[in-house]
Design a protein around this motif. Structure first.
Motif, mmCIF file in Angstrom:
data_model
loop_
_atom_site.group_PDB
_atom_site.id
_atom_site.type_symbol
_atom_site.label_atom_id
_atom_site.label_comp_id
_atom_site.label_asym_id
_atom_site.label_seq_id
_atom_site.Cartn_x
_atom_site.Cartn_y
_atom_site.Cartn_z
ATOM 1 N N GLN A 44 -15.293 -4.046 -15.714
ATOM 2 C CA GLN A 44 -16.230 -4.379 -16.821
ATOM 3 C C GLN A 44 -17.009 -5.761 -17.258
ATOM 4 O O GLN A 44 -16.048 -5.837 -17.189
ATOM 5 N N LEU A 86 -27.699 -9.147 -12.380
ATOM 6 C CA LEU A 86 -26.679 -8.630 -11.925
ATOM 7 C C LEU A 86 -27.013 -9.105 -10.159
ATOM 8 O O LEU A 86 -26.331 -9.529 -9.599
ATOM 9 N N VAL A 94 -20.980 -0.197 -8.169
ATOM 10 C CA VAL A 94 -21.798 -0.874 -9.063
ATOM 11 C C VAL A 94 -22.375 0.678 -9.693
ATOM 12 O O VAL A 94 -22.953 1.247 -9.337
ATOM 13 N N ARG A 95 -22.552 0.758 -10.809
ATOM 14 C CA ARG A 95 -23.316 1.881 -12.131
ATOM 15 C C ARG A 95 -23.532 0.259 -13.214
ATOM 16 O O ARG A 95 -22.534 -0.201 -13.348
ATOM 17 N N LEU A 96 -24.223 1.337 -13.870
ATOM 18 C CA LEU A 96 -24.067 0.401 -15.175
ATOM 19 C C LEU A 96 -24.075 1.434 -15.791
ATOM 20 O O LEU A 96 -24.904 3.111 -15.968
ATOM 21 N N ALA A 122 -21.704 -3.636 -17.039
ATOM 22 C CA ALA A 122 -21.525 -2.946 -15.361
ATOM 23 C C ALA A 122 -20.532 -2.756 -15.067
ATOM 24 O O ALA A 122 -19.239 -3.763 -15.489
ATOM 25 N N VAL A 139 -17.777 -2.567 -11.778
ATOM 26 C CA VAL A 139 -17.828 -2.522 -10.422
ATOM 27 C C VAL A 139 -16.550 -2.803 -10.136
ATOM 28 O O VAL A 139 -15.313 -2.829 -10.086
#
Length: 362
Positions: A285, A295, A312-314, A325, A327
């Protein structure tokens, strides 16, 4: 394959056109909406069709008019082979038969890719990369037509999967159409939610309801064309939810626990990256400022550390100019990536044993 006609310049048609243009295929565009054609053309998807003969025609229109478009194109002798991208297959094939279409040159198809946004402005050349693309040729379909359509699928970066039309419709009812209705039902329940409740929403709610933002009129047509298989799936889901509600009211949570366990098992059956088995990744994180280039800097730091980002997600922080983020990387890469990110000035919380975050905050 040198020349392709795309009939219907919405999200799917324009995305396919953009992918083909990257392969230097001459793409011609046609749509009843002149504005959509103009926008797709300005995006670099091709040029307007004025009757040129092509190797393949891709019909990207709603399911209920696929047969009509196919019949019109075949009467004009527009292409050597034809395919479509409708998300149901049985009804369009039946329409084509009823209208007397030449089924030897027609390969029904359906790319399993999309977005919650629609129209040519939402199109992306990489929309189909690594995605399955169902092909449903009949016993009368010419092998040359199948070869051309498989070449189209390959040029778009997708993976062709041959399946029967009926089996296809039952499958997408389970993995696409019914989930959309369920997501819409969850999202619809939020209409009565207060500001406090919605202000507490986490990423999990956004994940569950993301696809509910799709065009209702388009989804009405899709569901109409696959009504009975979708209804069967929804009835099974509704029975599970009714049993869970009854268990919660009675205080006997065995049925709820069973549903949660089956949910874990079902989730585990979803194919992982590149369609292979699901792998266990560690999640690092990173707290990001909400600004341009953040990013890009993160990805560059990962590249310098020789770490491949698997996903990856935000998650944005409500009311704050920061986000997190998450990762996903191989567990053996977590320490190296965390050290590199801290070196470049980011705040990176400790990675708990290489495991992803728990349910808190979802």
């Amino acid at each position: 394959m040198e020349k392709v006609l795309v009939v219907g310049t919405g999200l799917i048609g324009t995305s396919a056109a953009l992918a083909l243009r990257e392969k230097e295929v001459a793409v011609y565009l046609s749509d009843v909406d002149a504005h959509a054609v103009r926008l797709a053309r300005e995006l670099g998807a091709g040029q307007e069709w004025t009757g040129q003969d092509v190797d393949l025609a891709l019909i990207a229109v709603p399911p209920h008019i696929v047969g009509e478009r196919l019949a019109d194109l075949q009467k004009q002798g527009a292409a050597r082979a034809y395919t479509d991208v409708a998300s149901v297959k049985v009804d369009p094939i039946a329409d084509a038969e009823r209208l007397g279409c030449d089924l030897t040159s027609y390969v029904p198809g359906h790319p399993l890719a999309g977005r919650e946004r629609s129209g040519p402005a939402a199109a992306r050349a990489d929309l189909f990369l690594g995605r399955p693309w169902a092909l449903c040729p009949g016993p009368e379909t010419d092998t040359g037509a199948v070869r051309r359509v498989r070449e189209l699928v390959s040029m778009c970066g997708a993976k062709a999967v041959t399946v029967g039309a009926g089996e296809h419709d039952s499958a997408v009812a389970l993995v696409s159409h019914a989930p959309h209705v369920v997501a819409s039902a969850v999202a619809a329940s939020l209409e009565g939610g207060g500001d406090v409740a919605l202000g507490l929403a986490g990423q999990g709610l956004r994940d569950v309801t993301r696809i509910a933002a799709g065009d209702p009129l388009l989804w009405r047509m899709i569901l109409f064309g696959n009504a009975l298989p979708v209804a069967g799936v929804l009835e099974r889901i509704a029975a599970d939810l009714a049993a869970a509600a009854s268990a919660l009211r009675s205080g006997d949570l065995d049925d709820v626990t069973d549903l949660l366990r089956r949910g874990v098992d079902g989730h585990g059956r979803i194919p992982g990256k590149h369609g292979g088995p699901v792998r266990d990744y560690a999640v690092v994180q990173v707290v990001l400022q909400d600004g341009p280039g953040e990013l890009a800097r993160l990805f560059n730091a990962a590249e310098l550390a020789d770490v491949n980002i698997e996903d990856v997600r935000l998650e944005h922080s409500t009311g704050l100019p920061v986000g997190v983020a998450e990762v996903s990387v191989r567990p053996e890469d977590t320490d190296r990536l965390a050290e590199a990110l801290r070196f470049h000035g980011w705040h990176v919380p400790p990675v708990p044993g290489g495991n992803s975050a728990g349910p808190e905050g979802r």
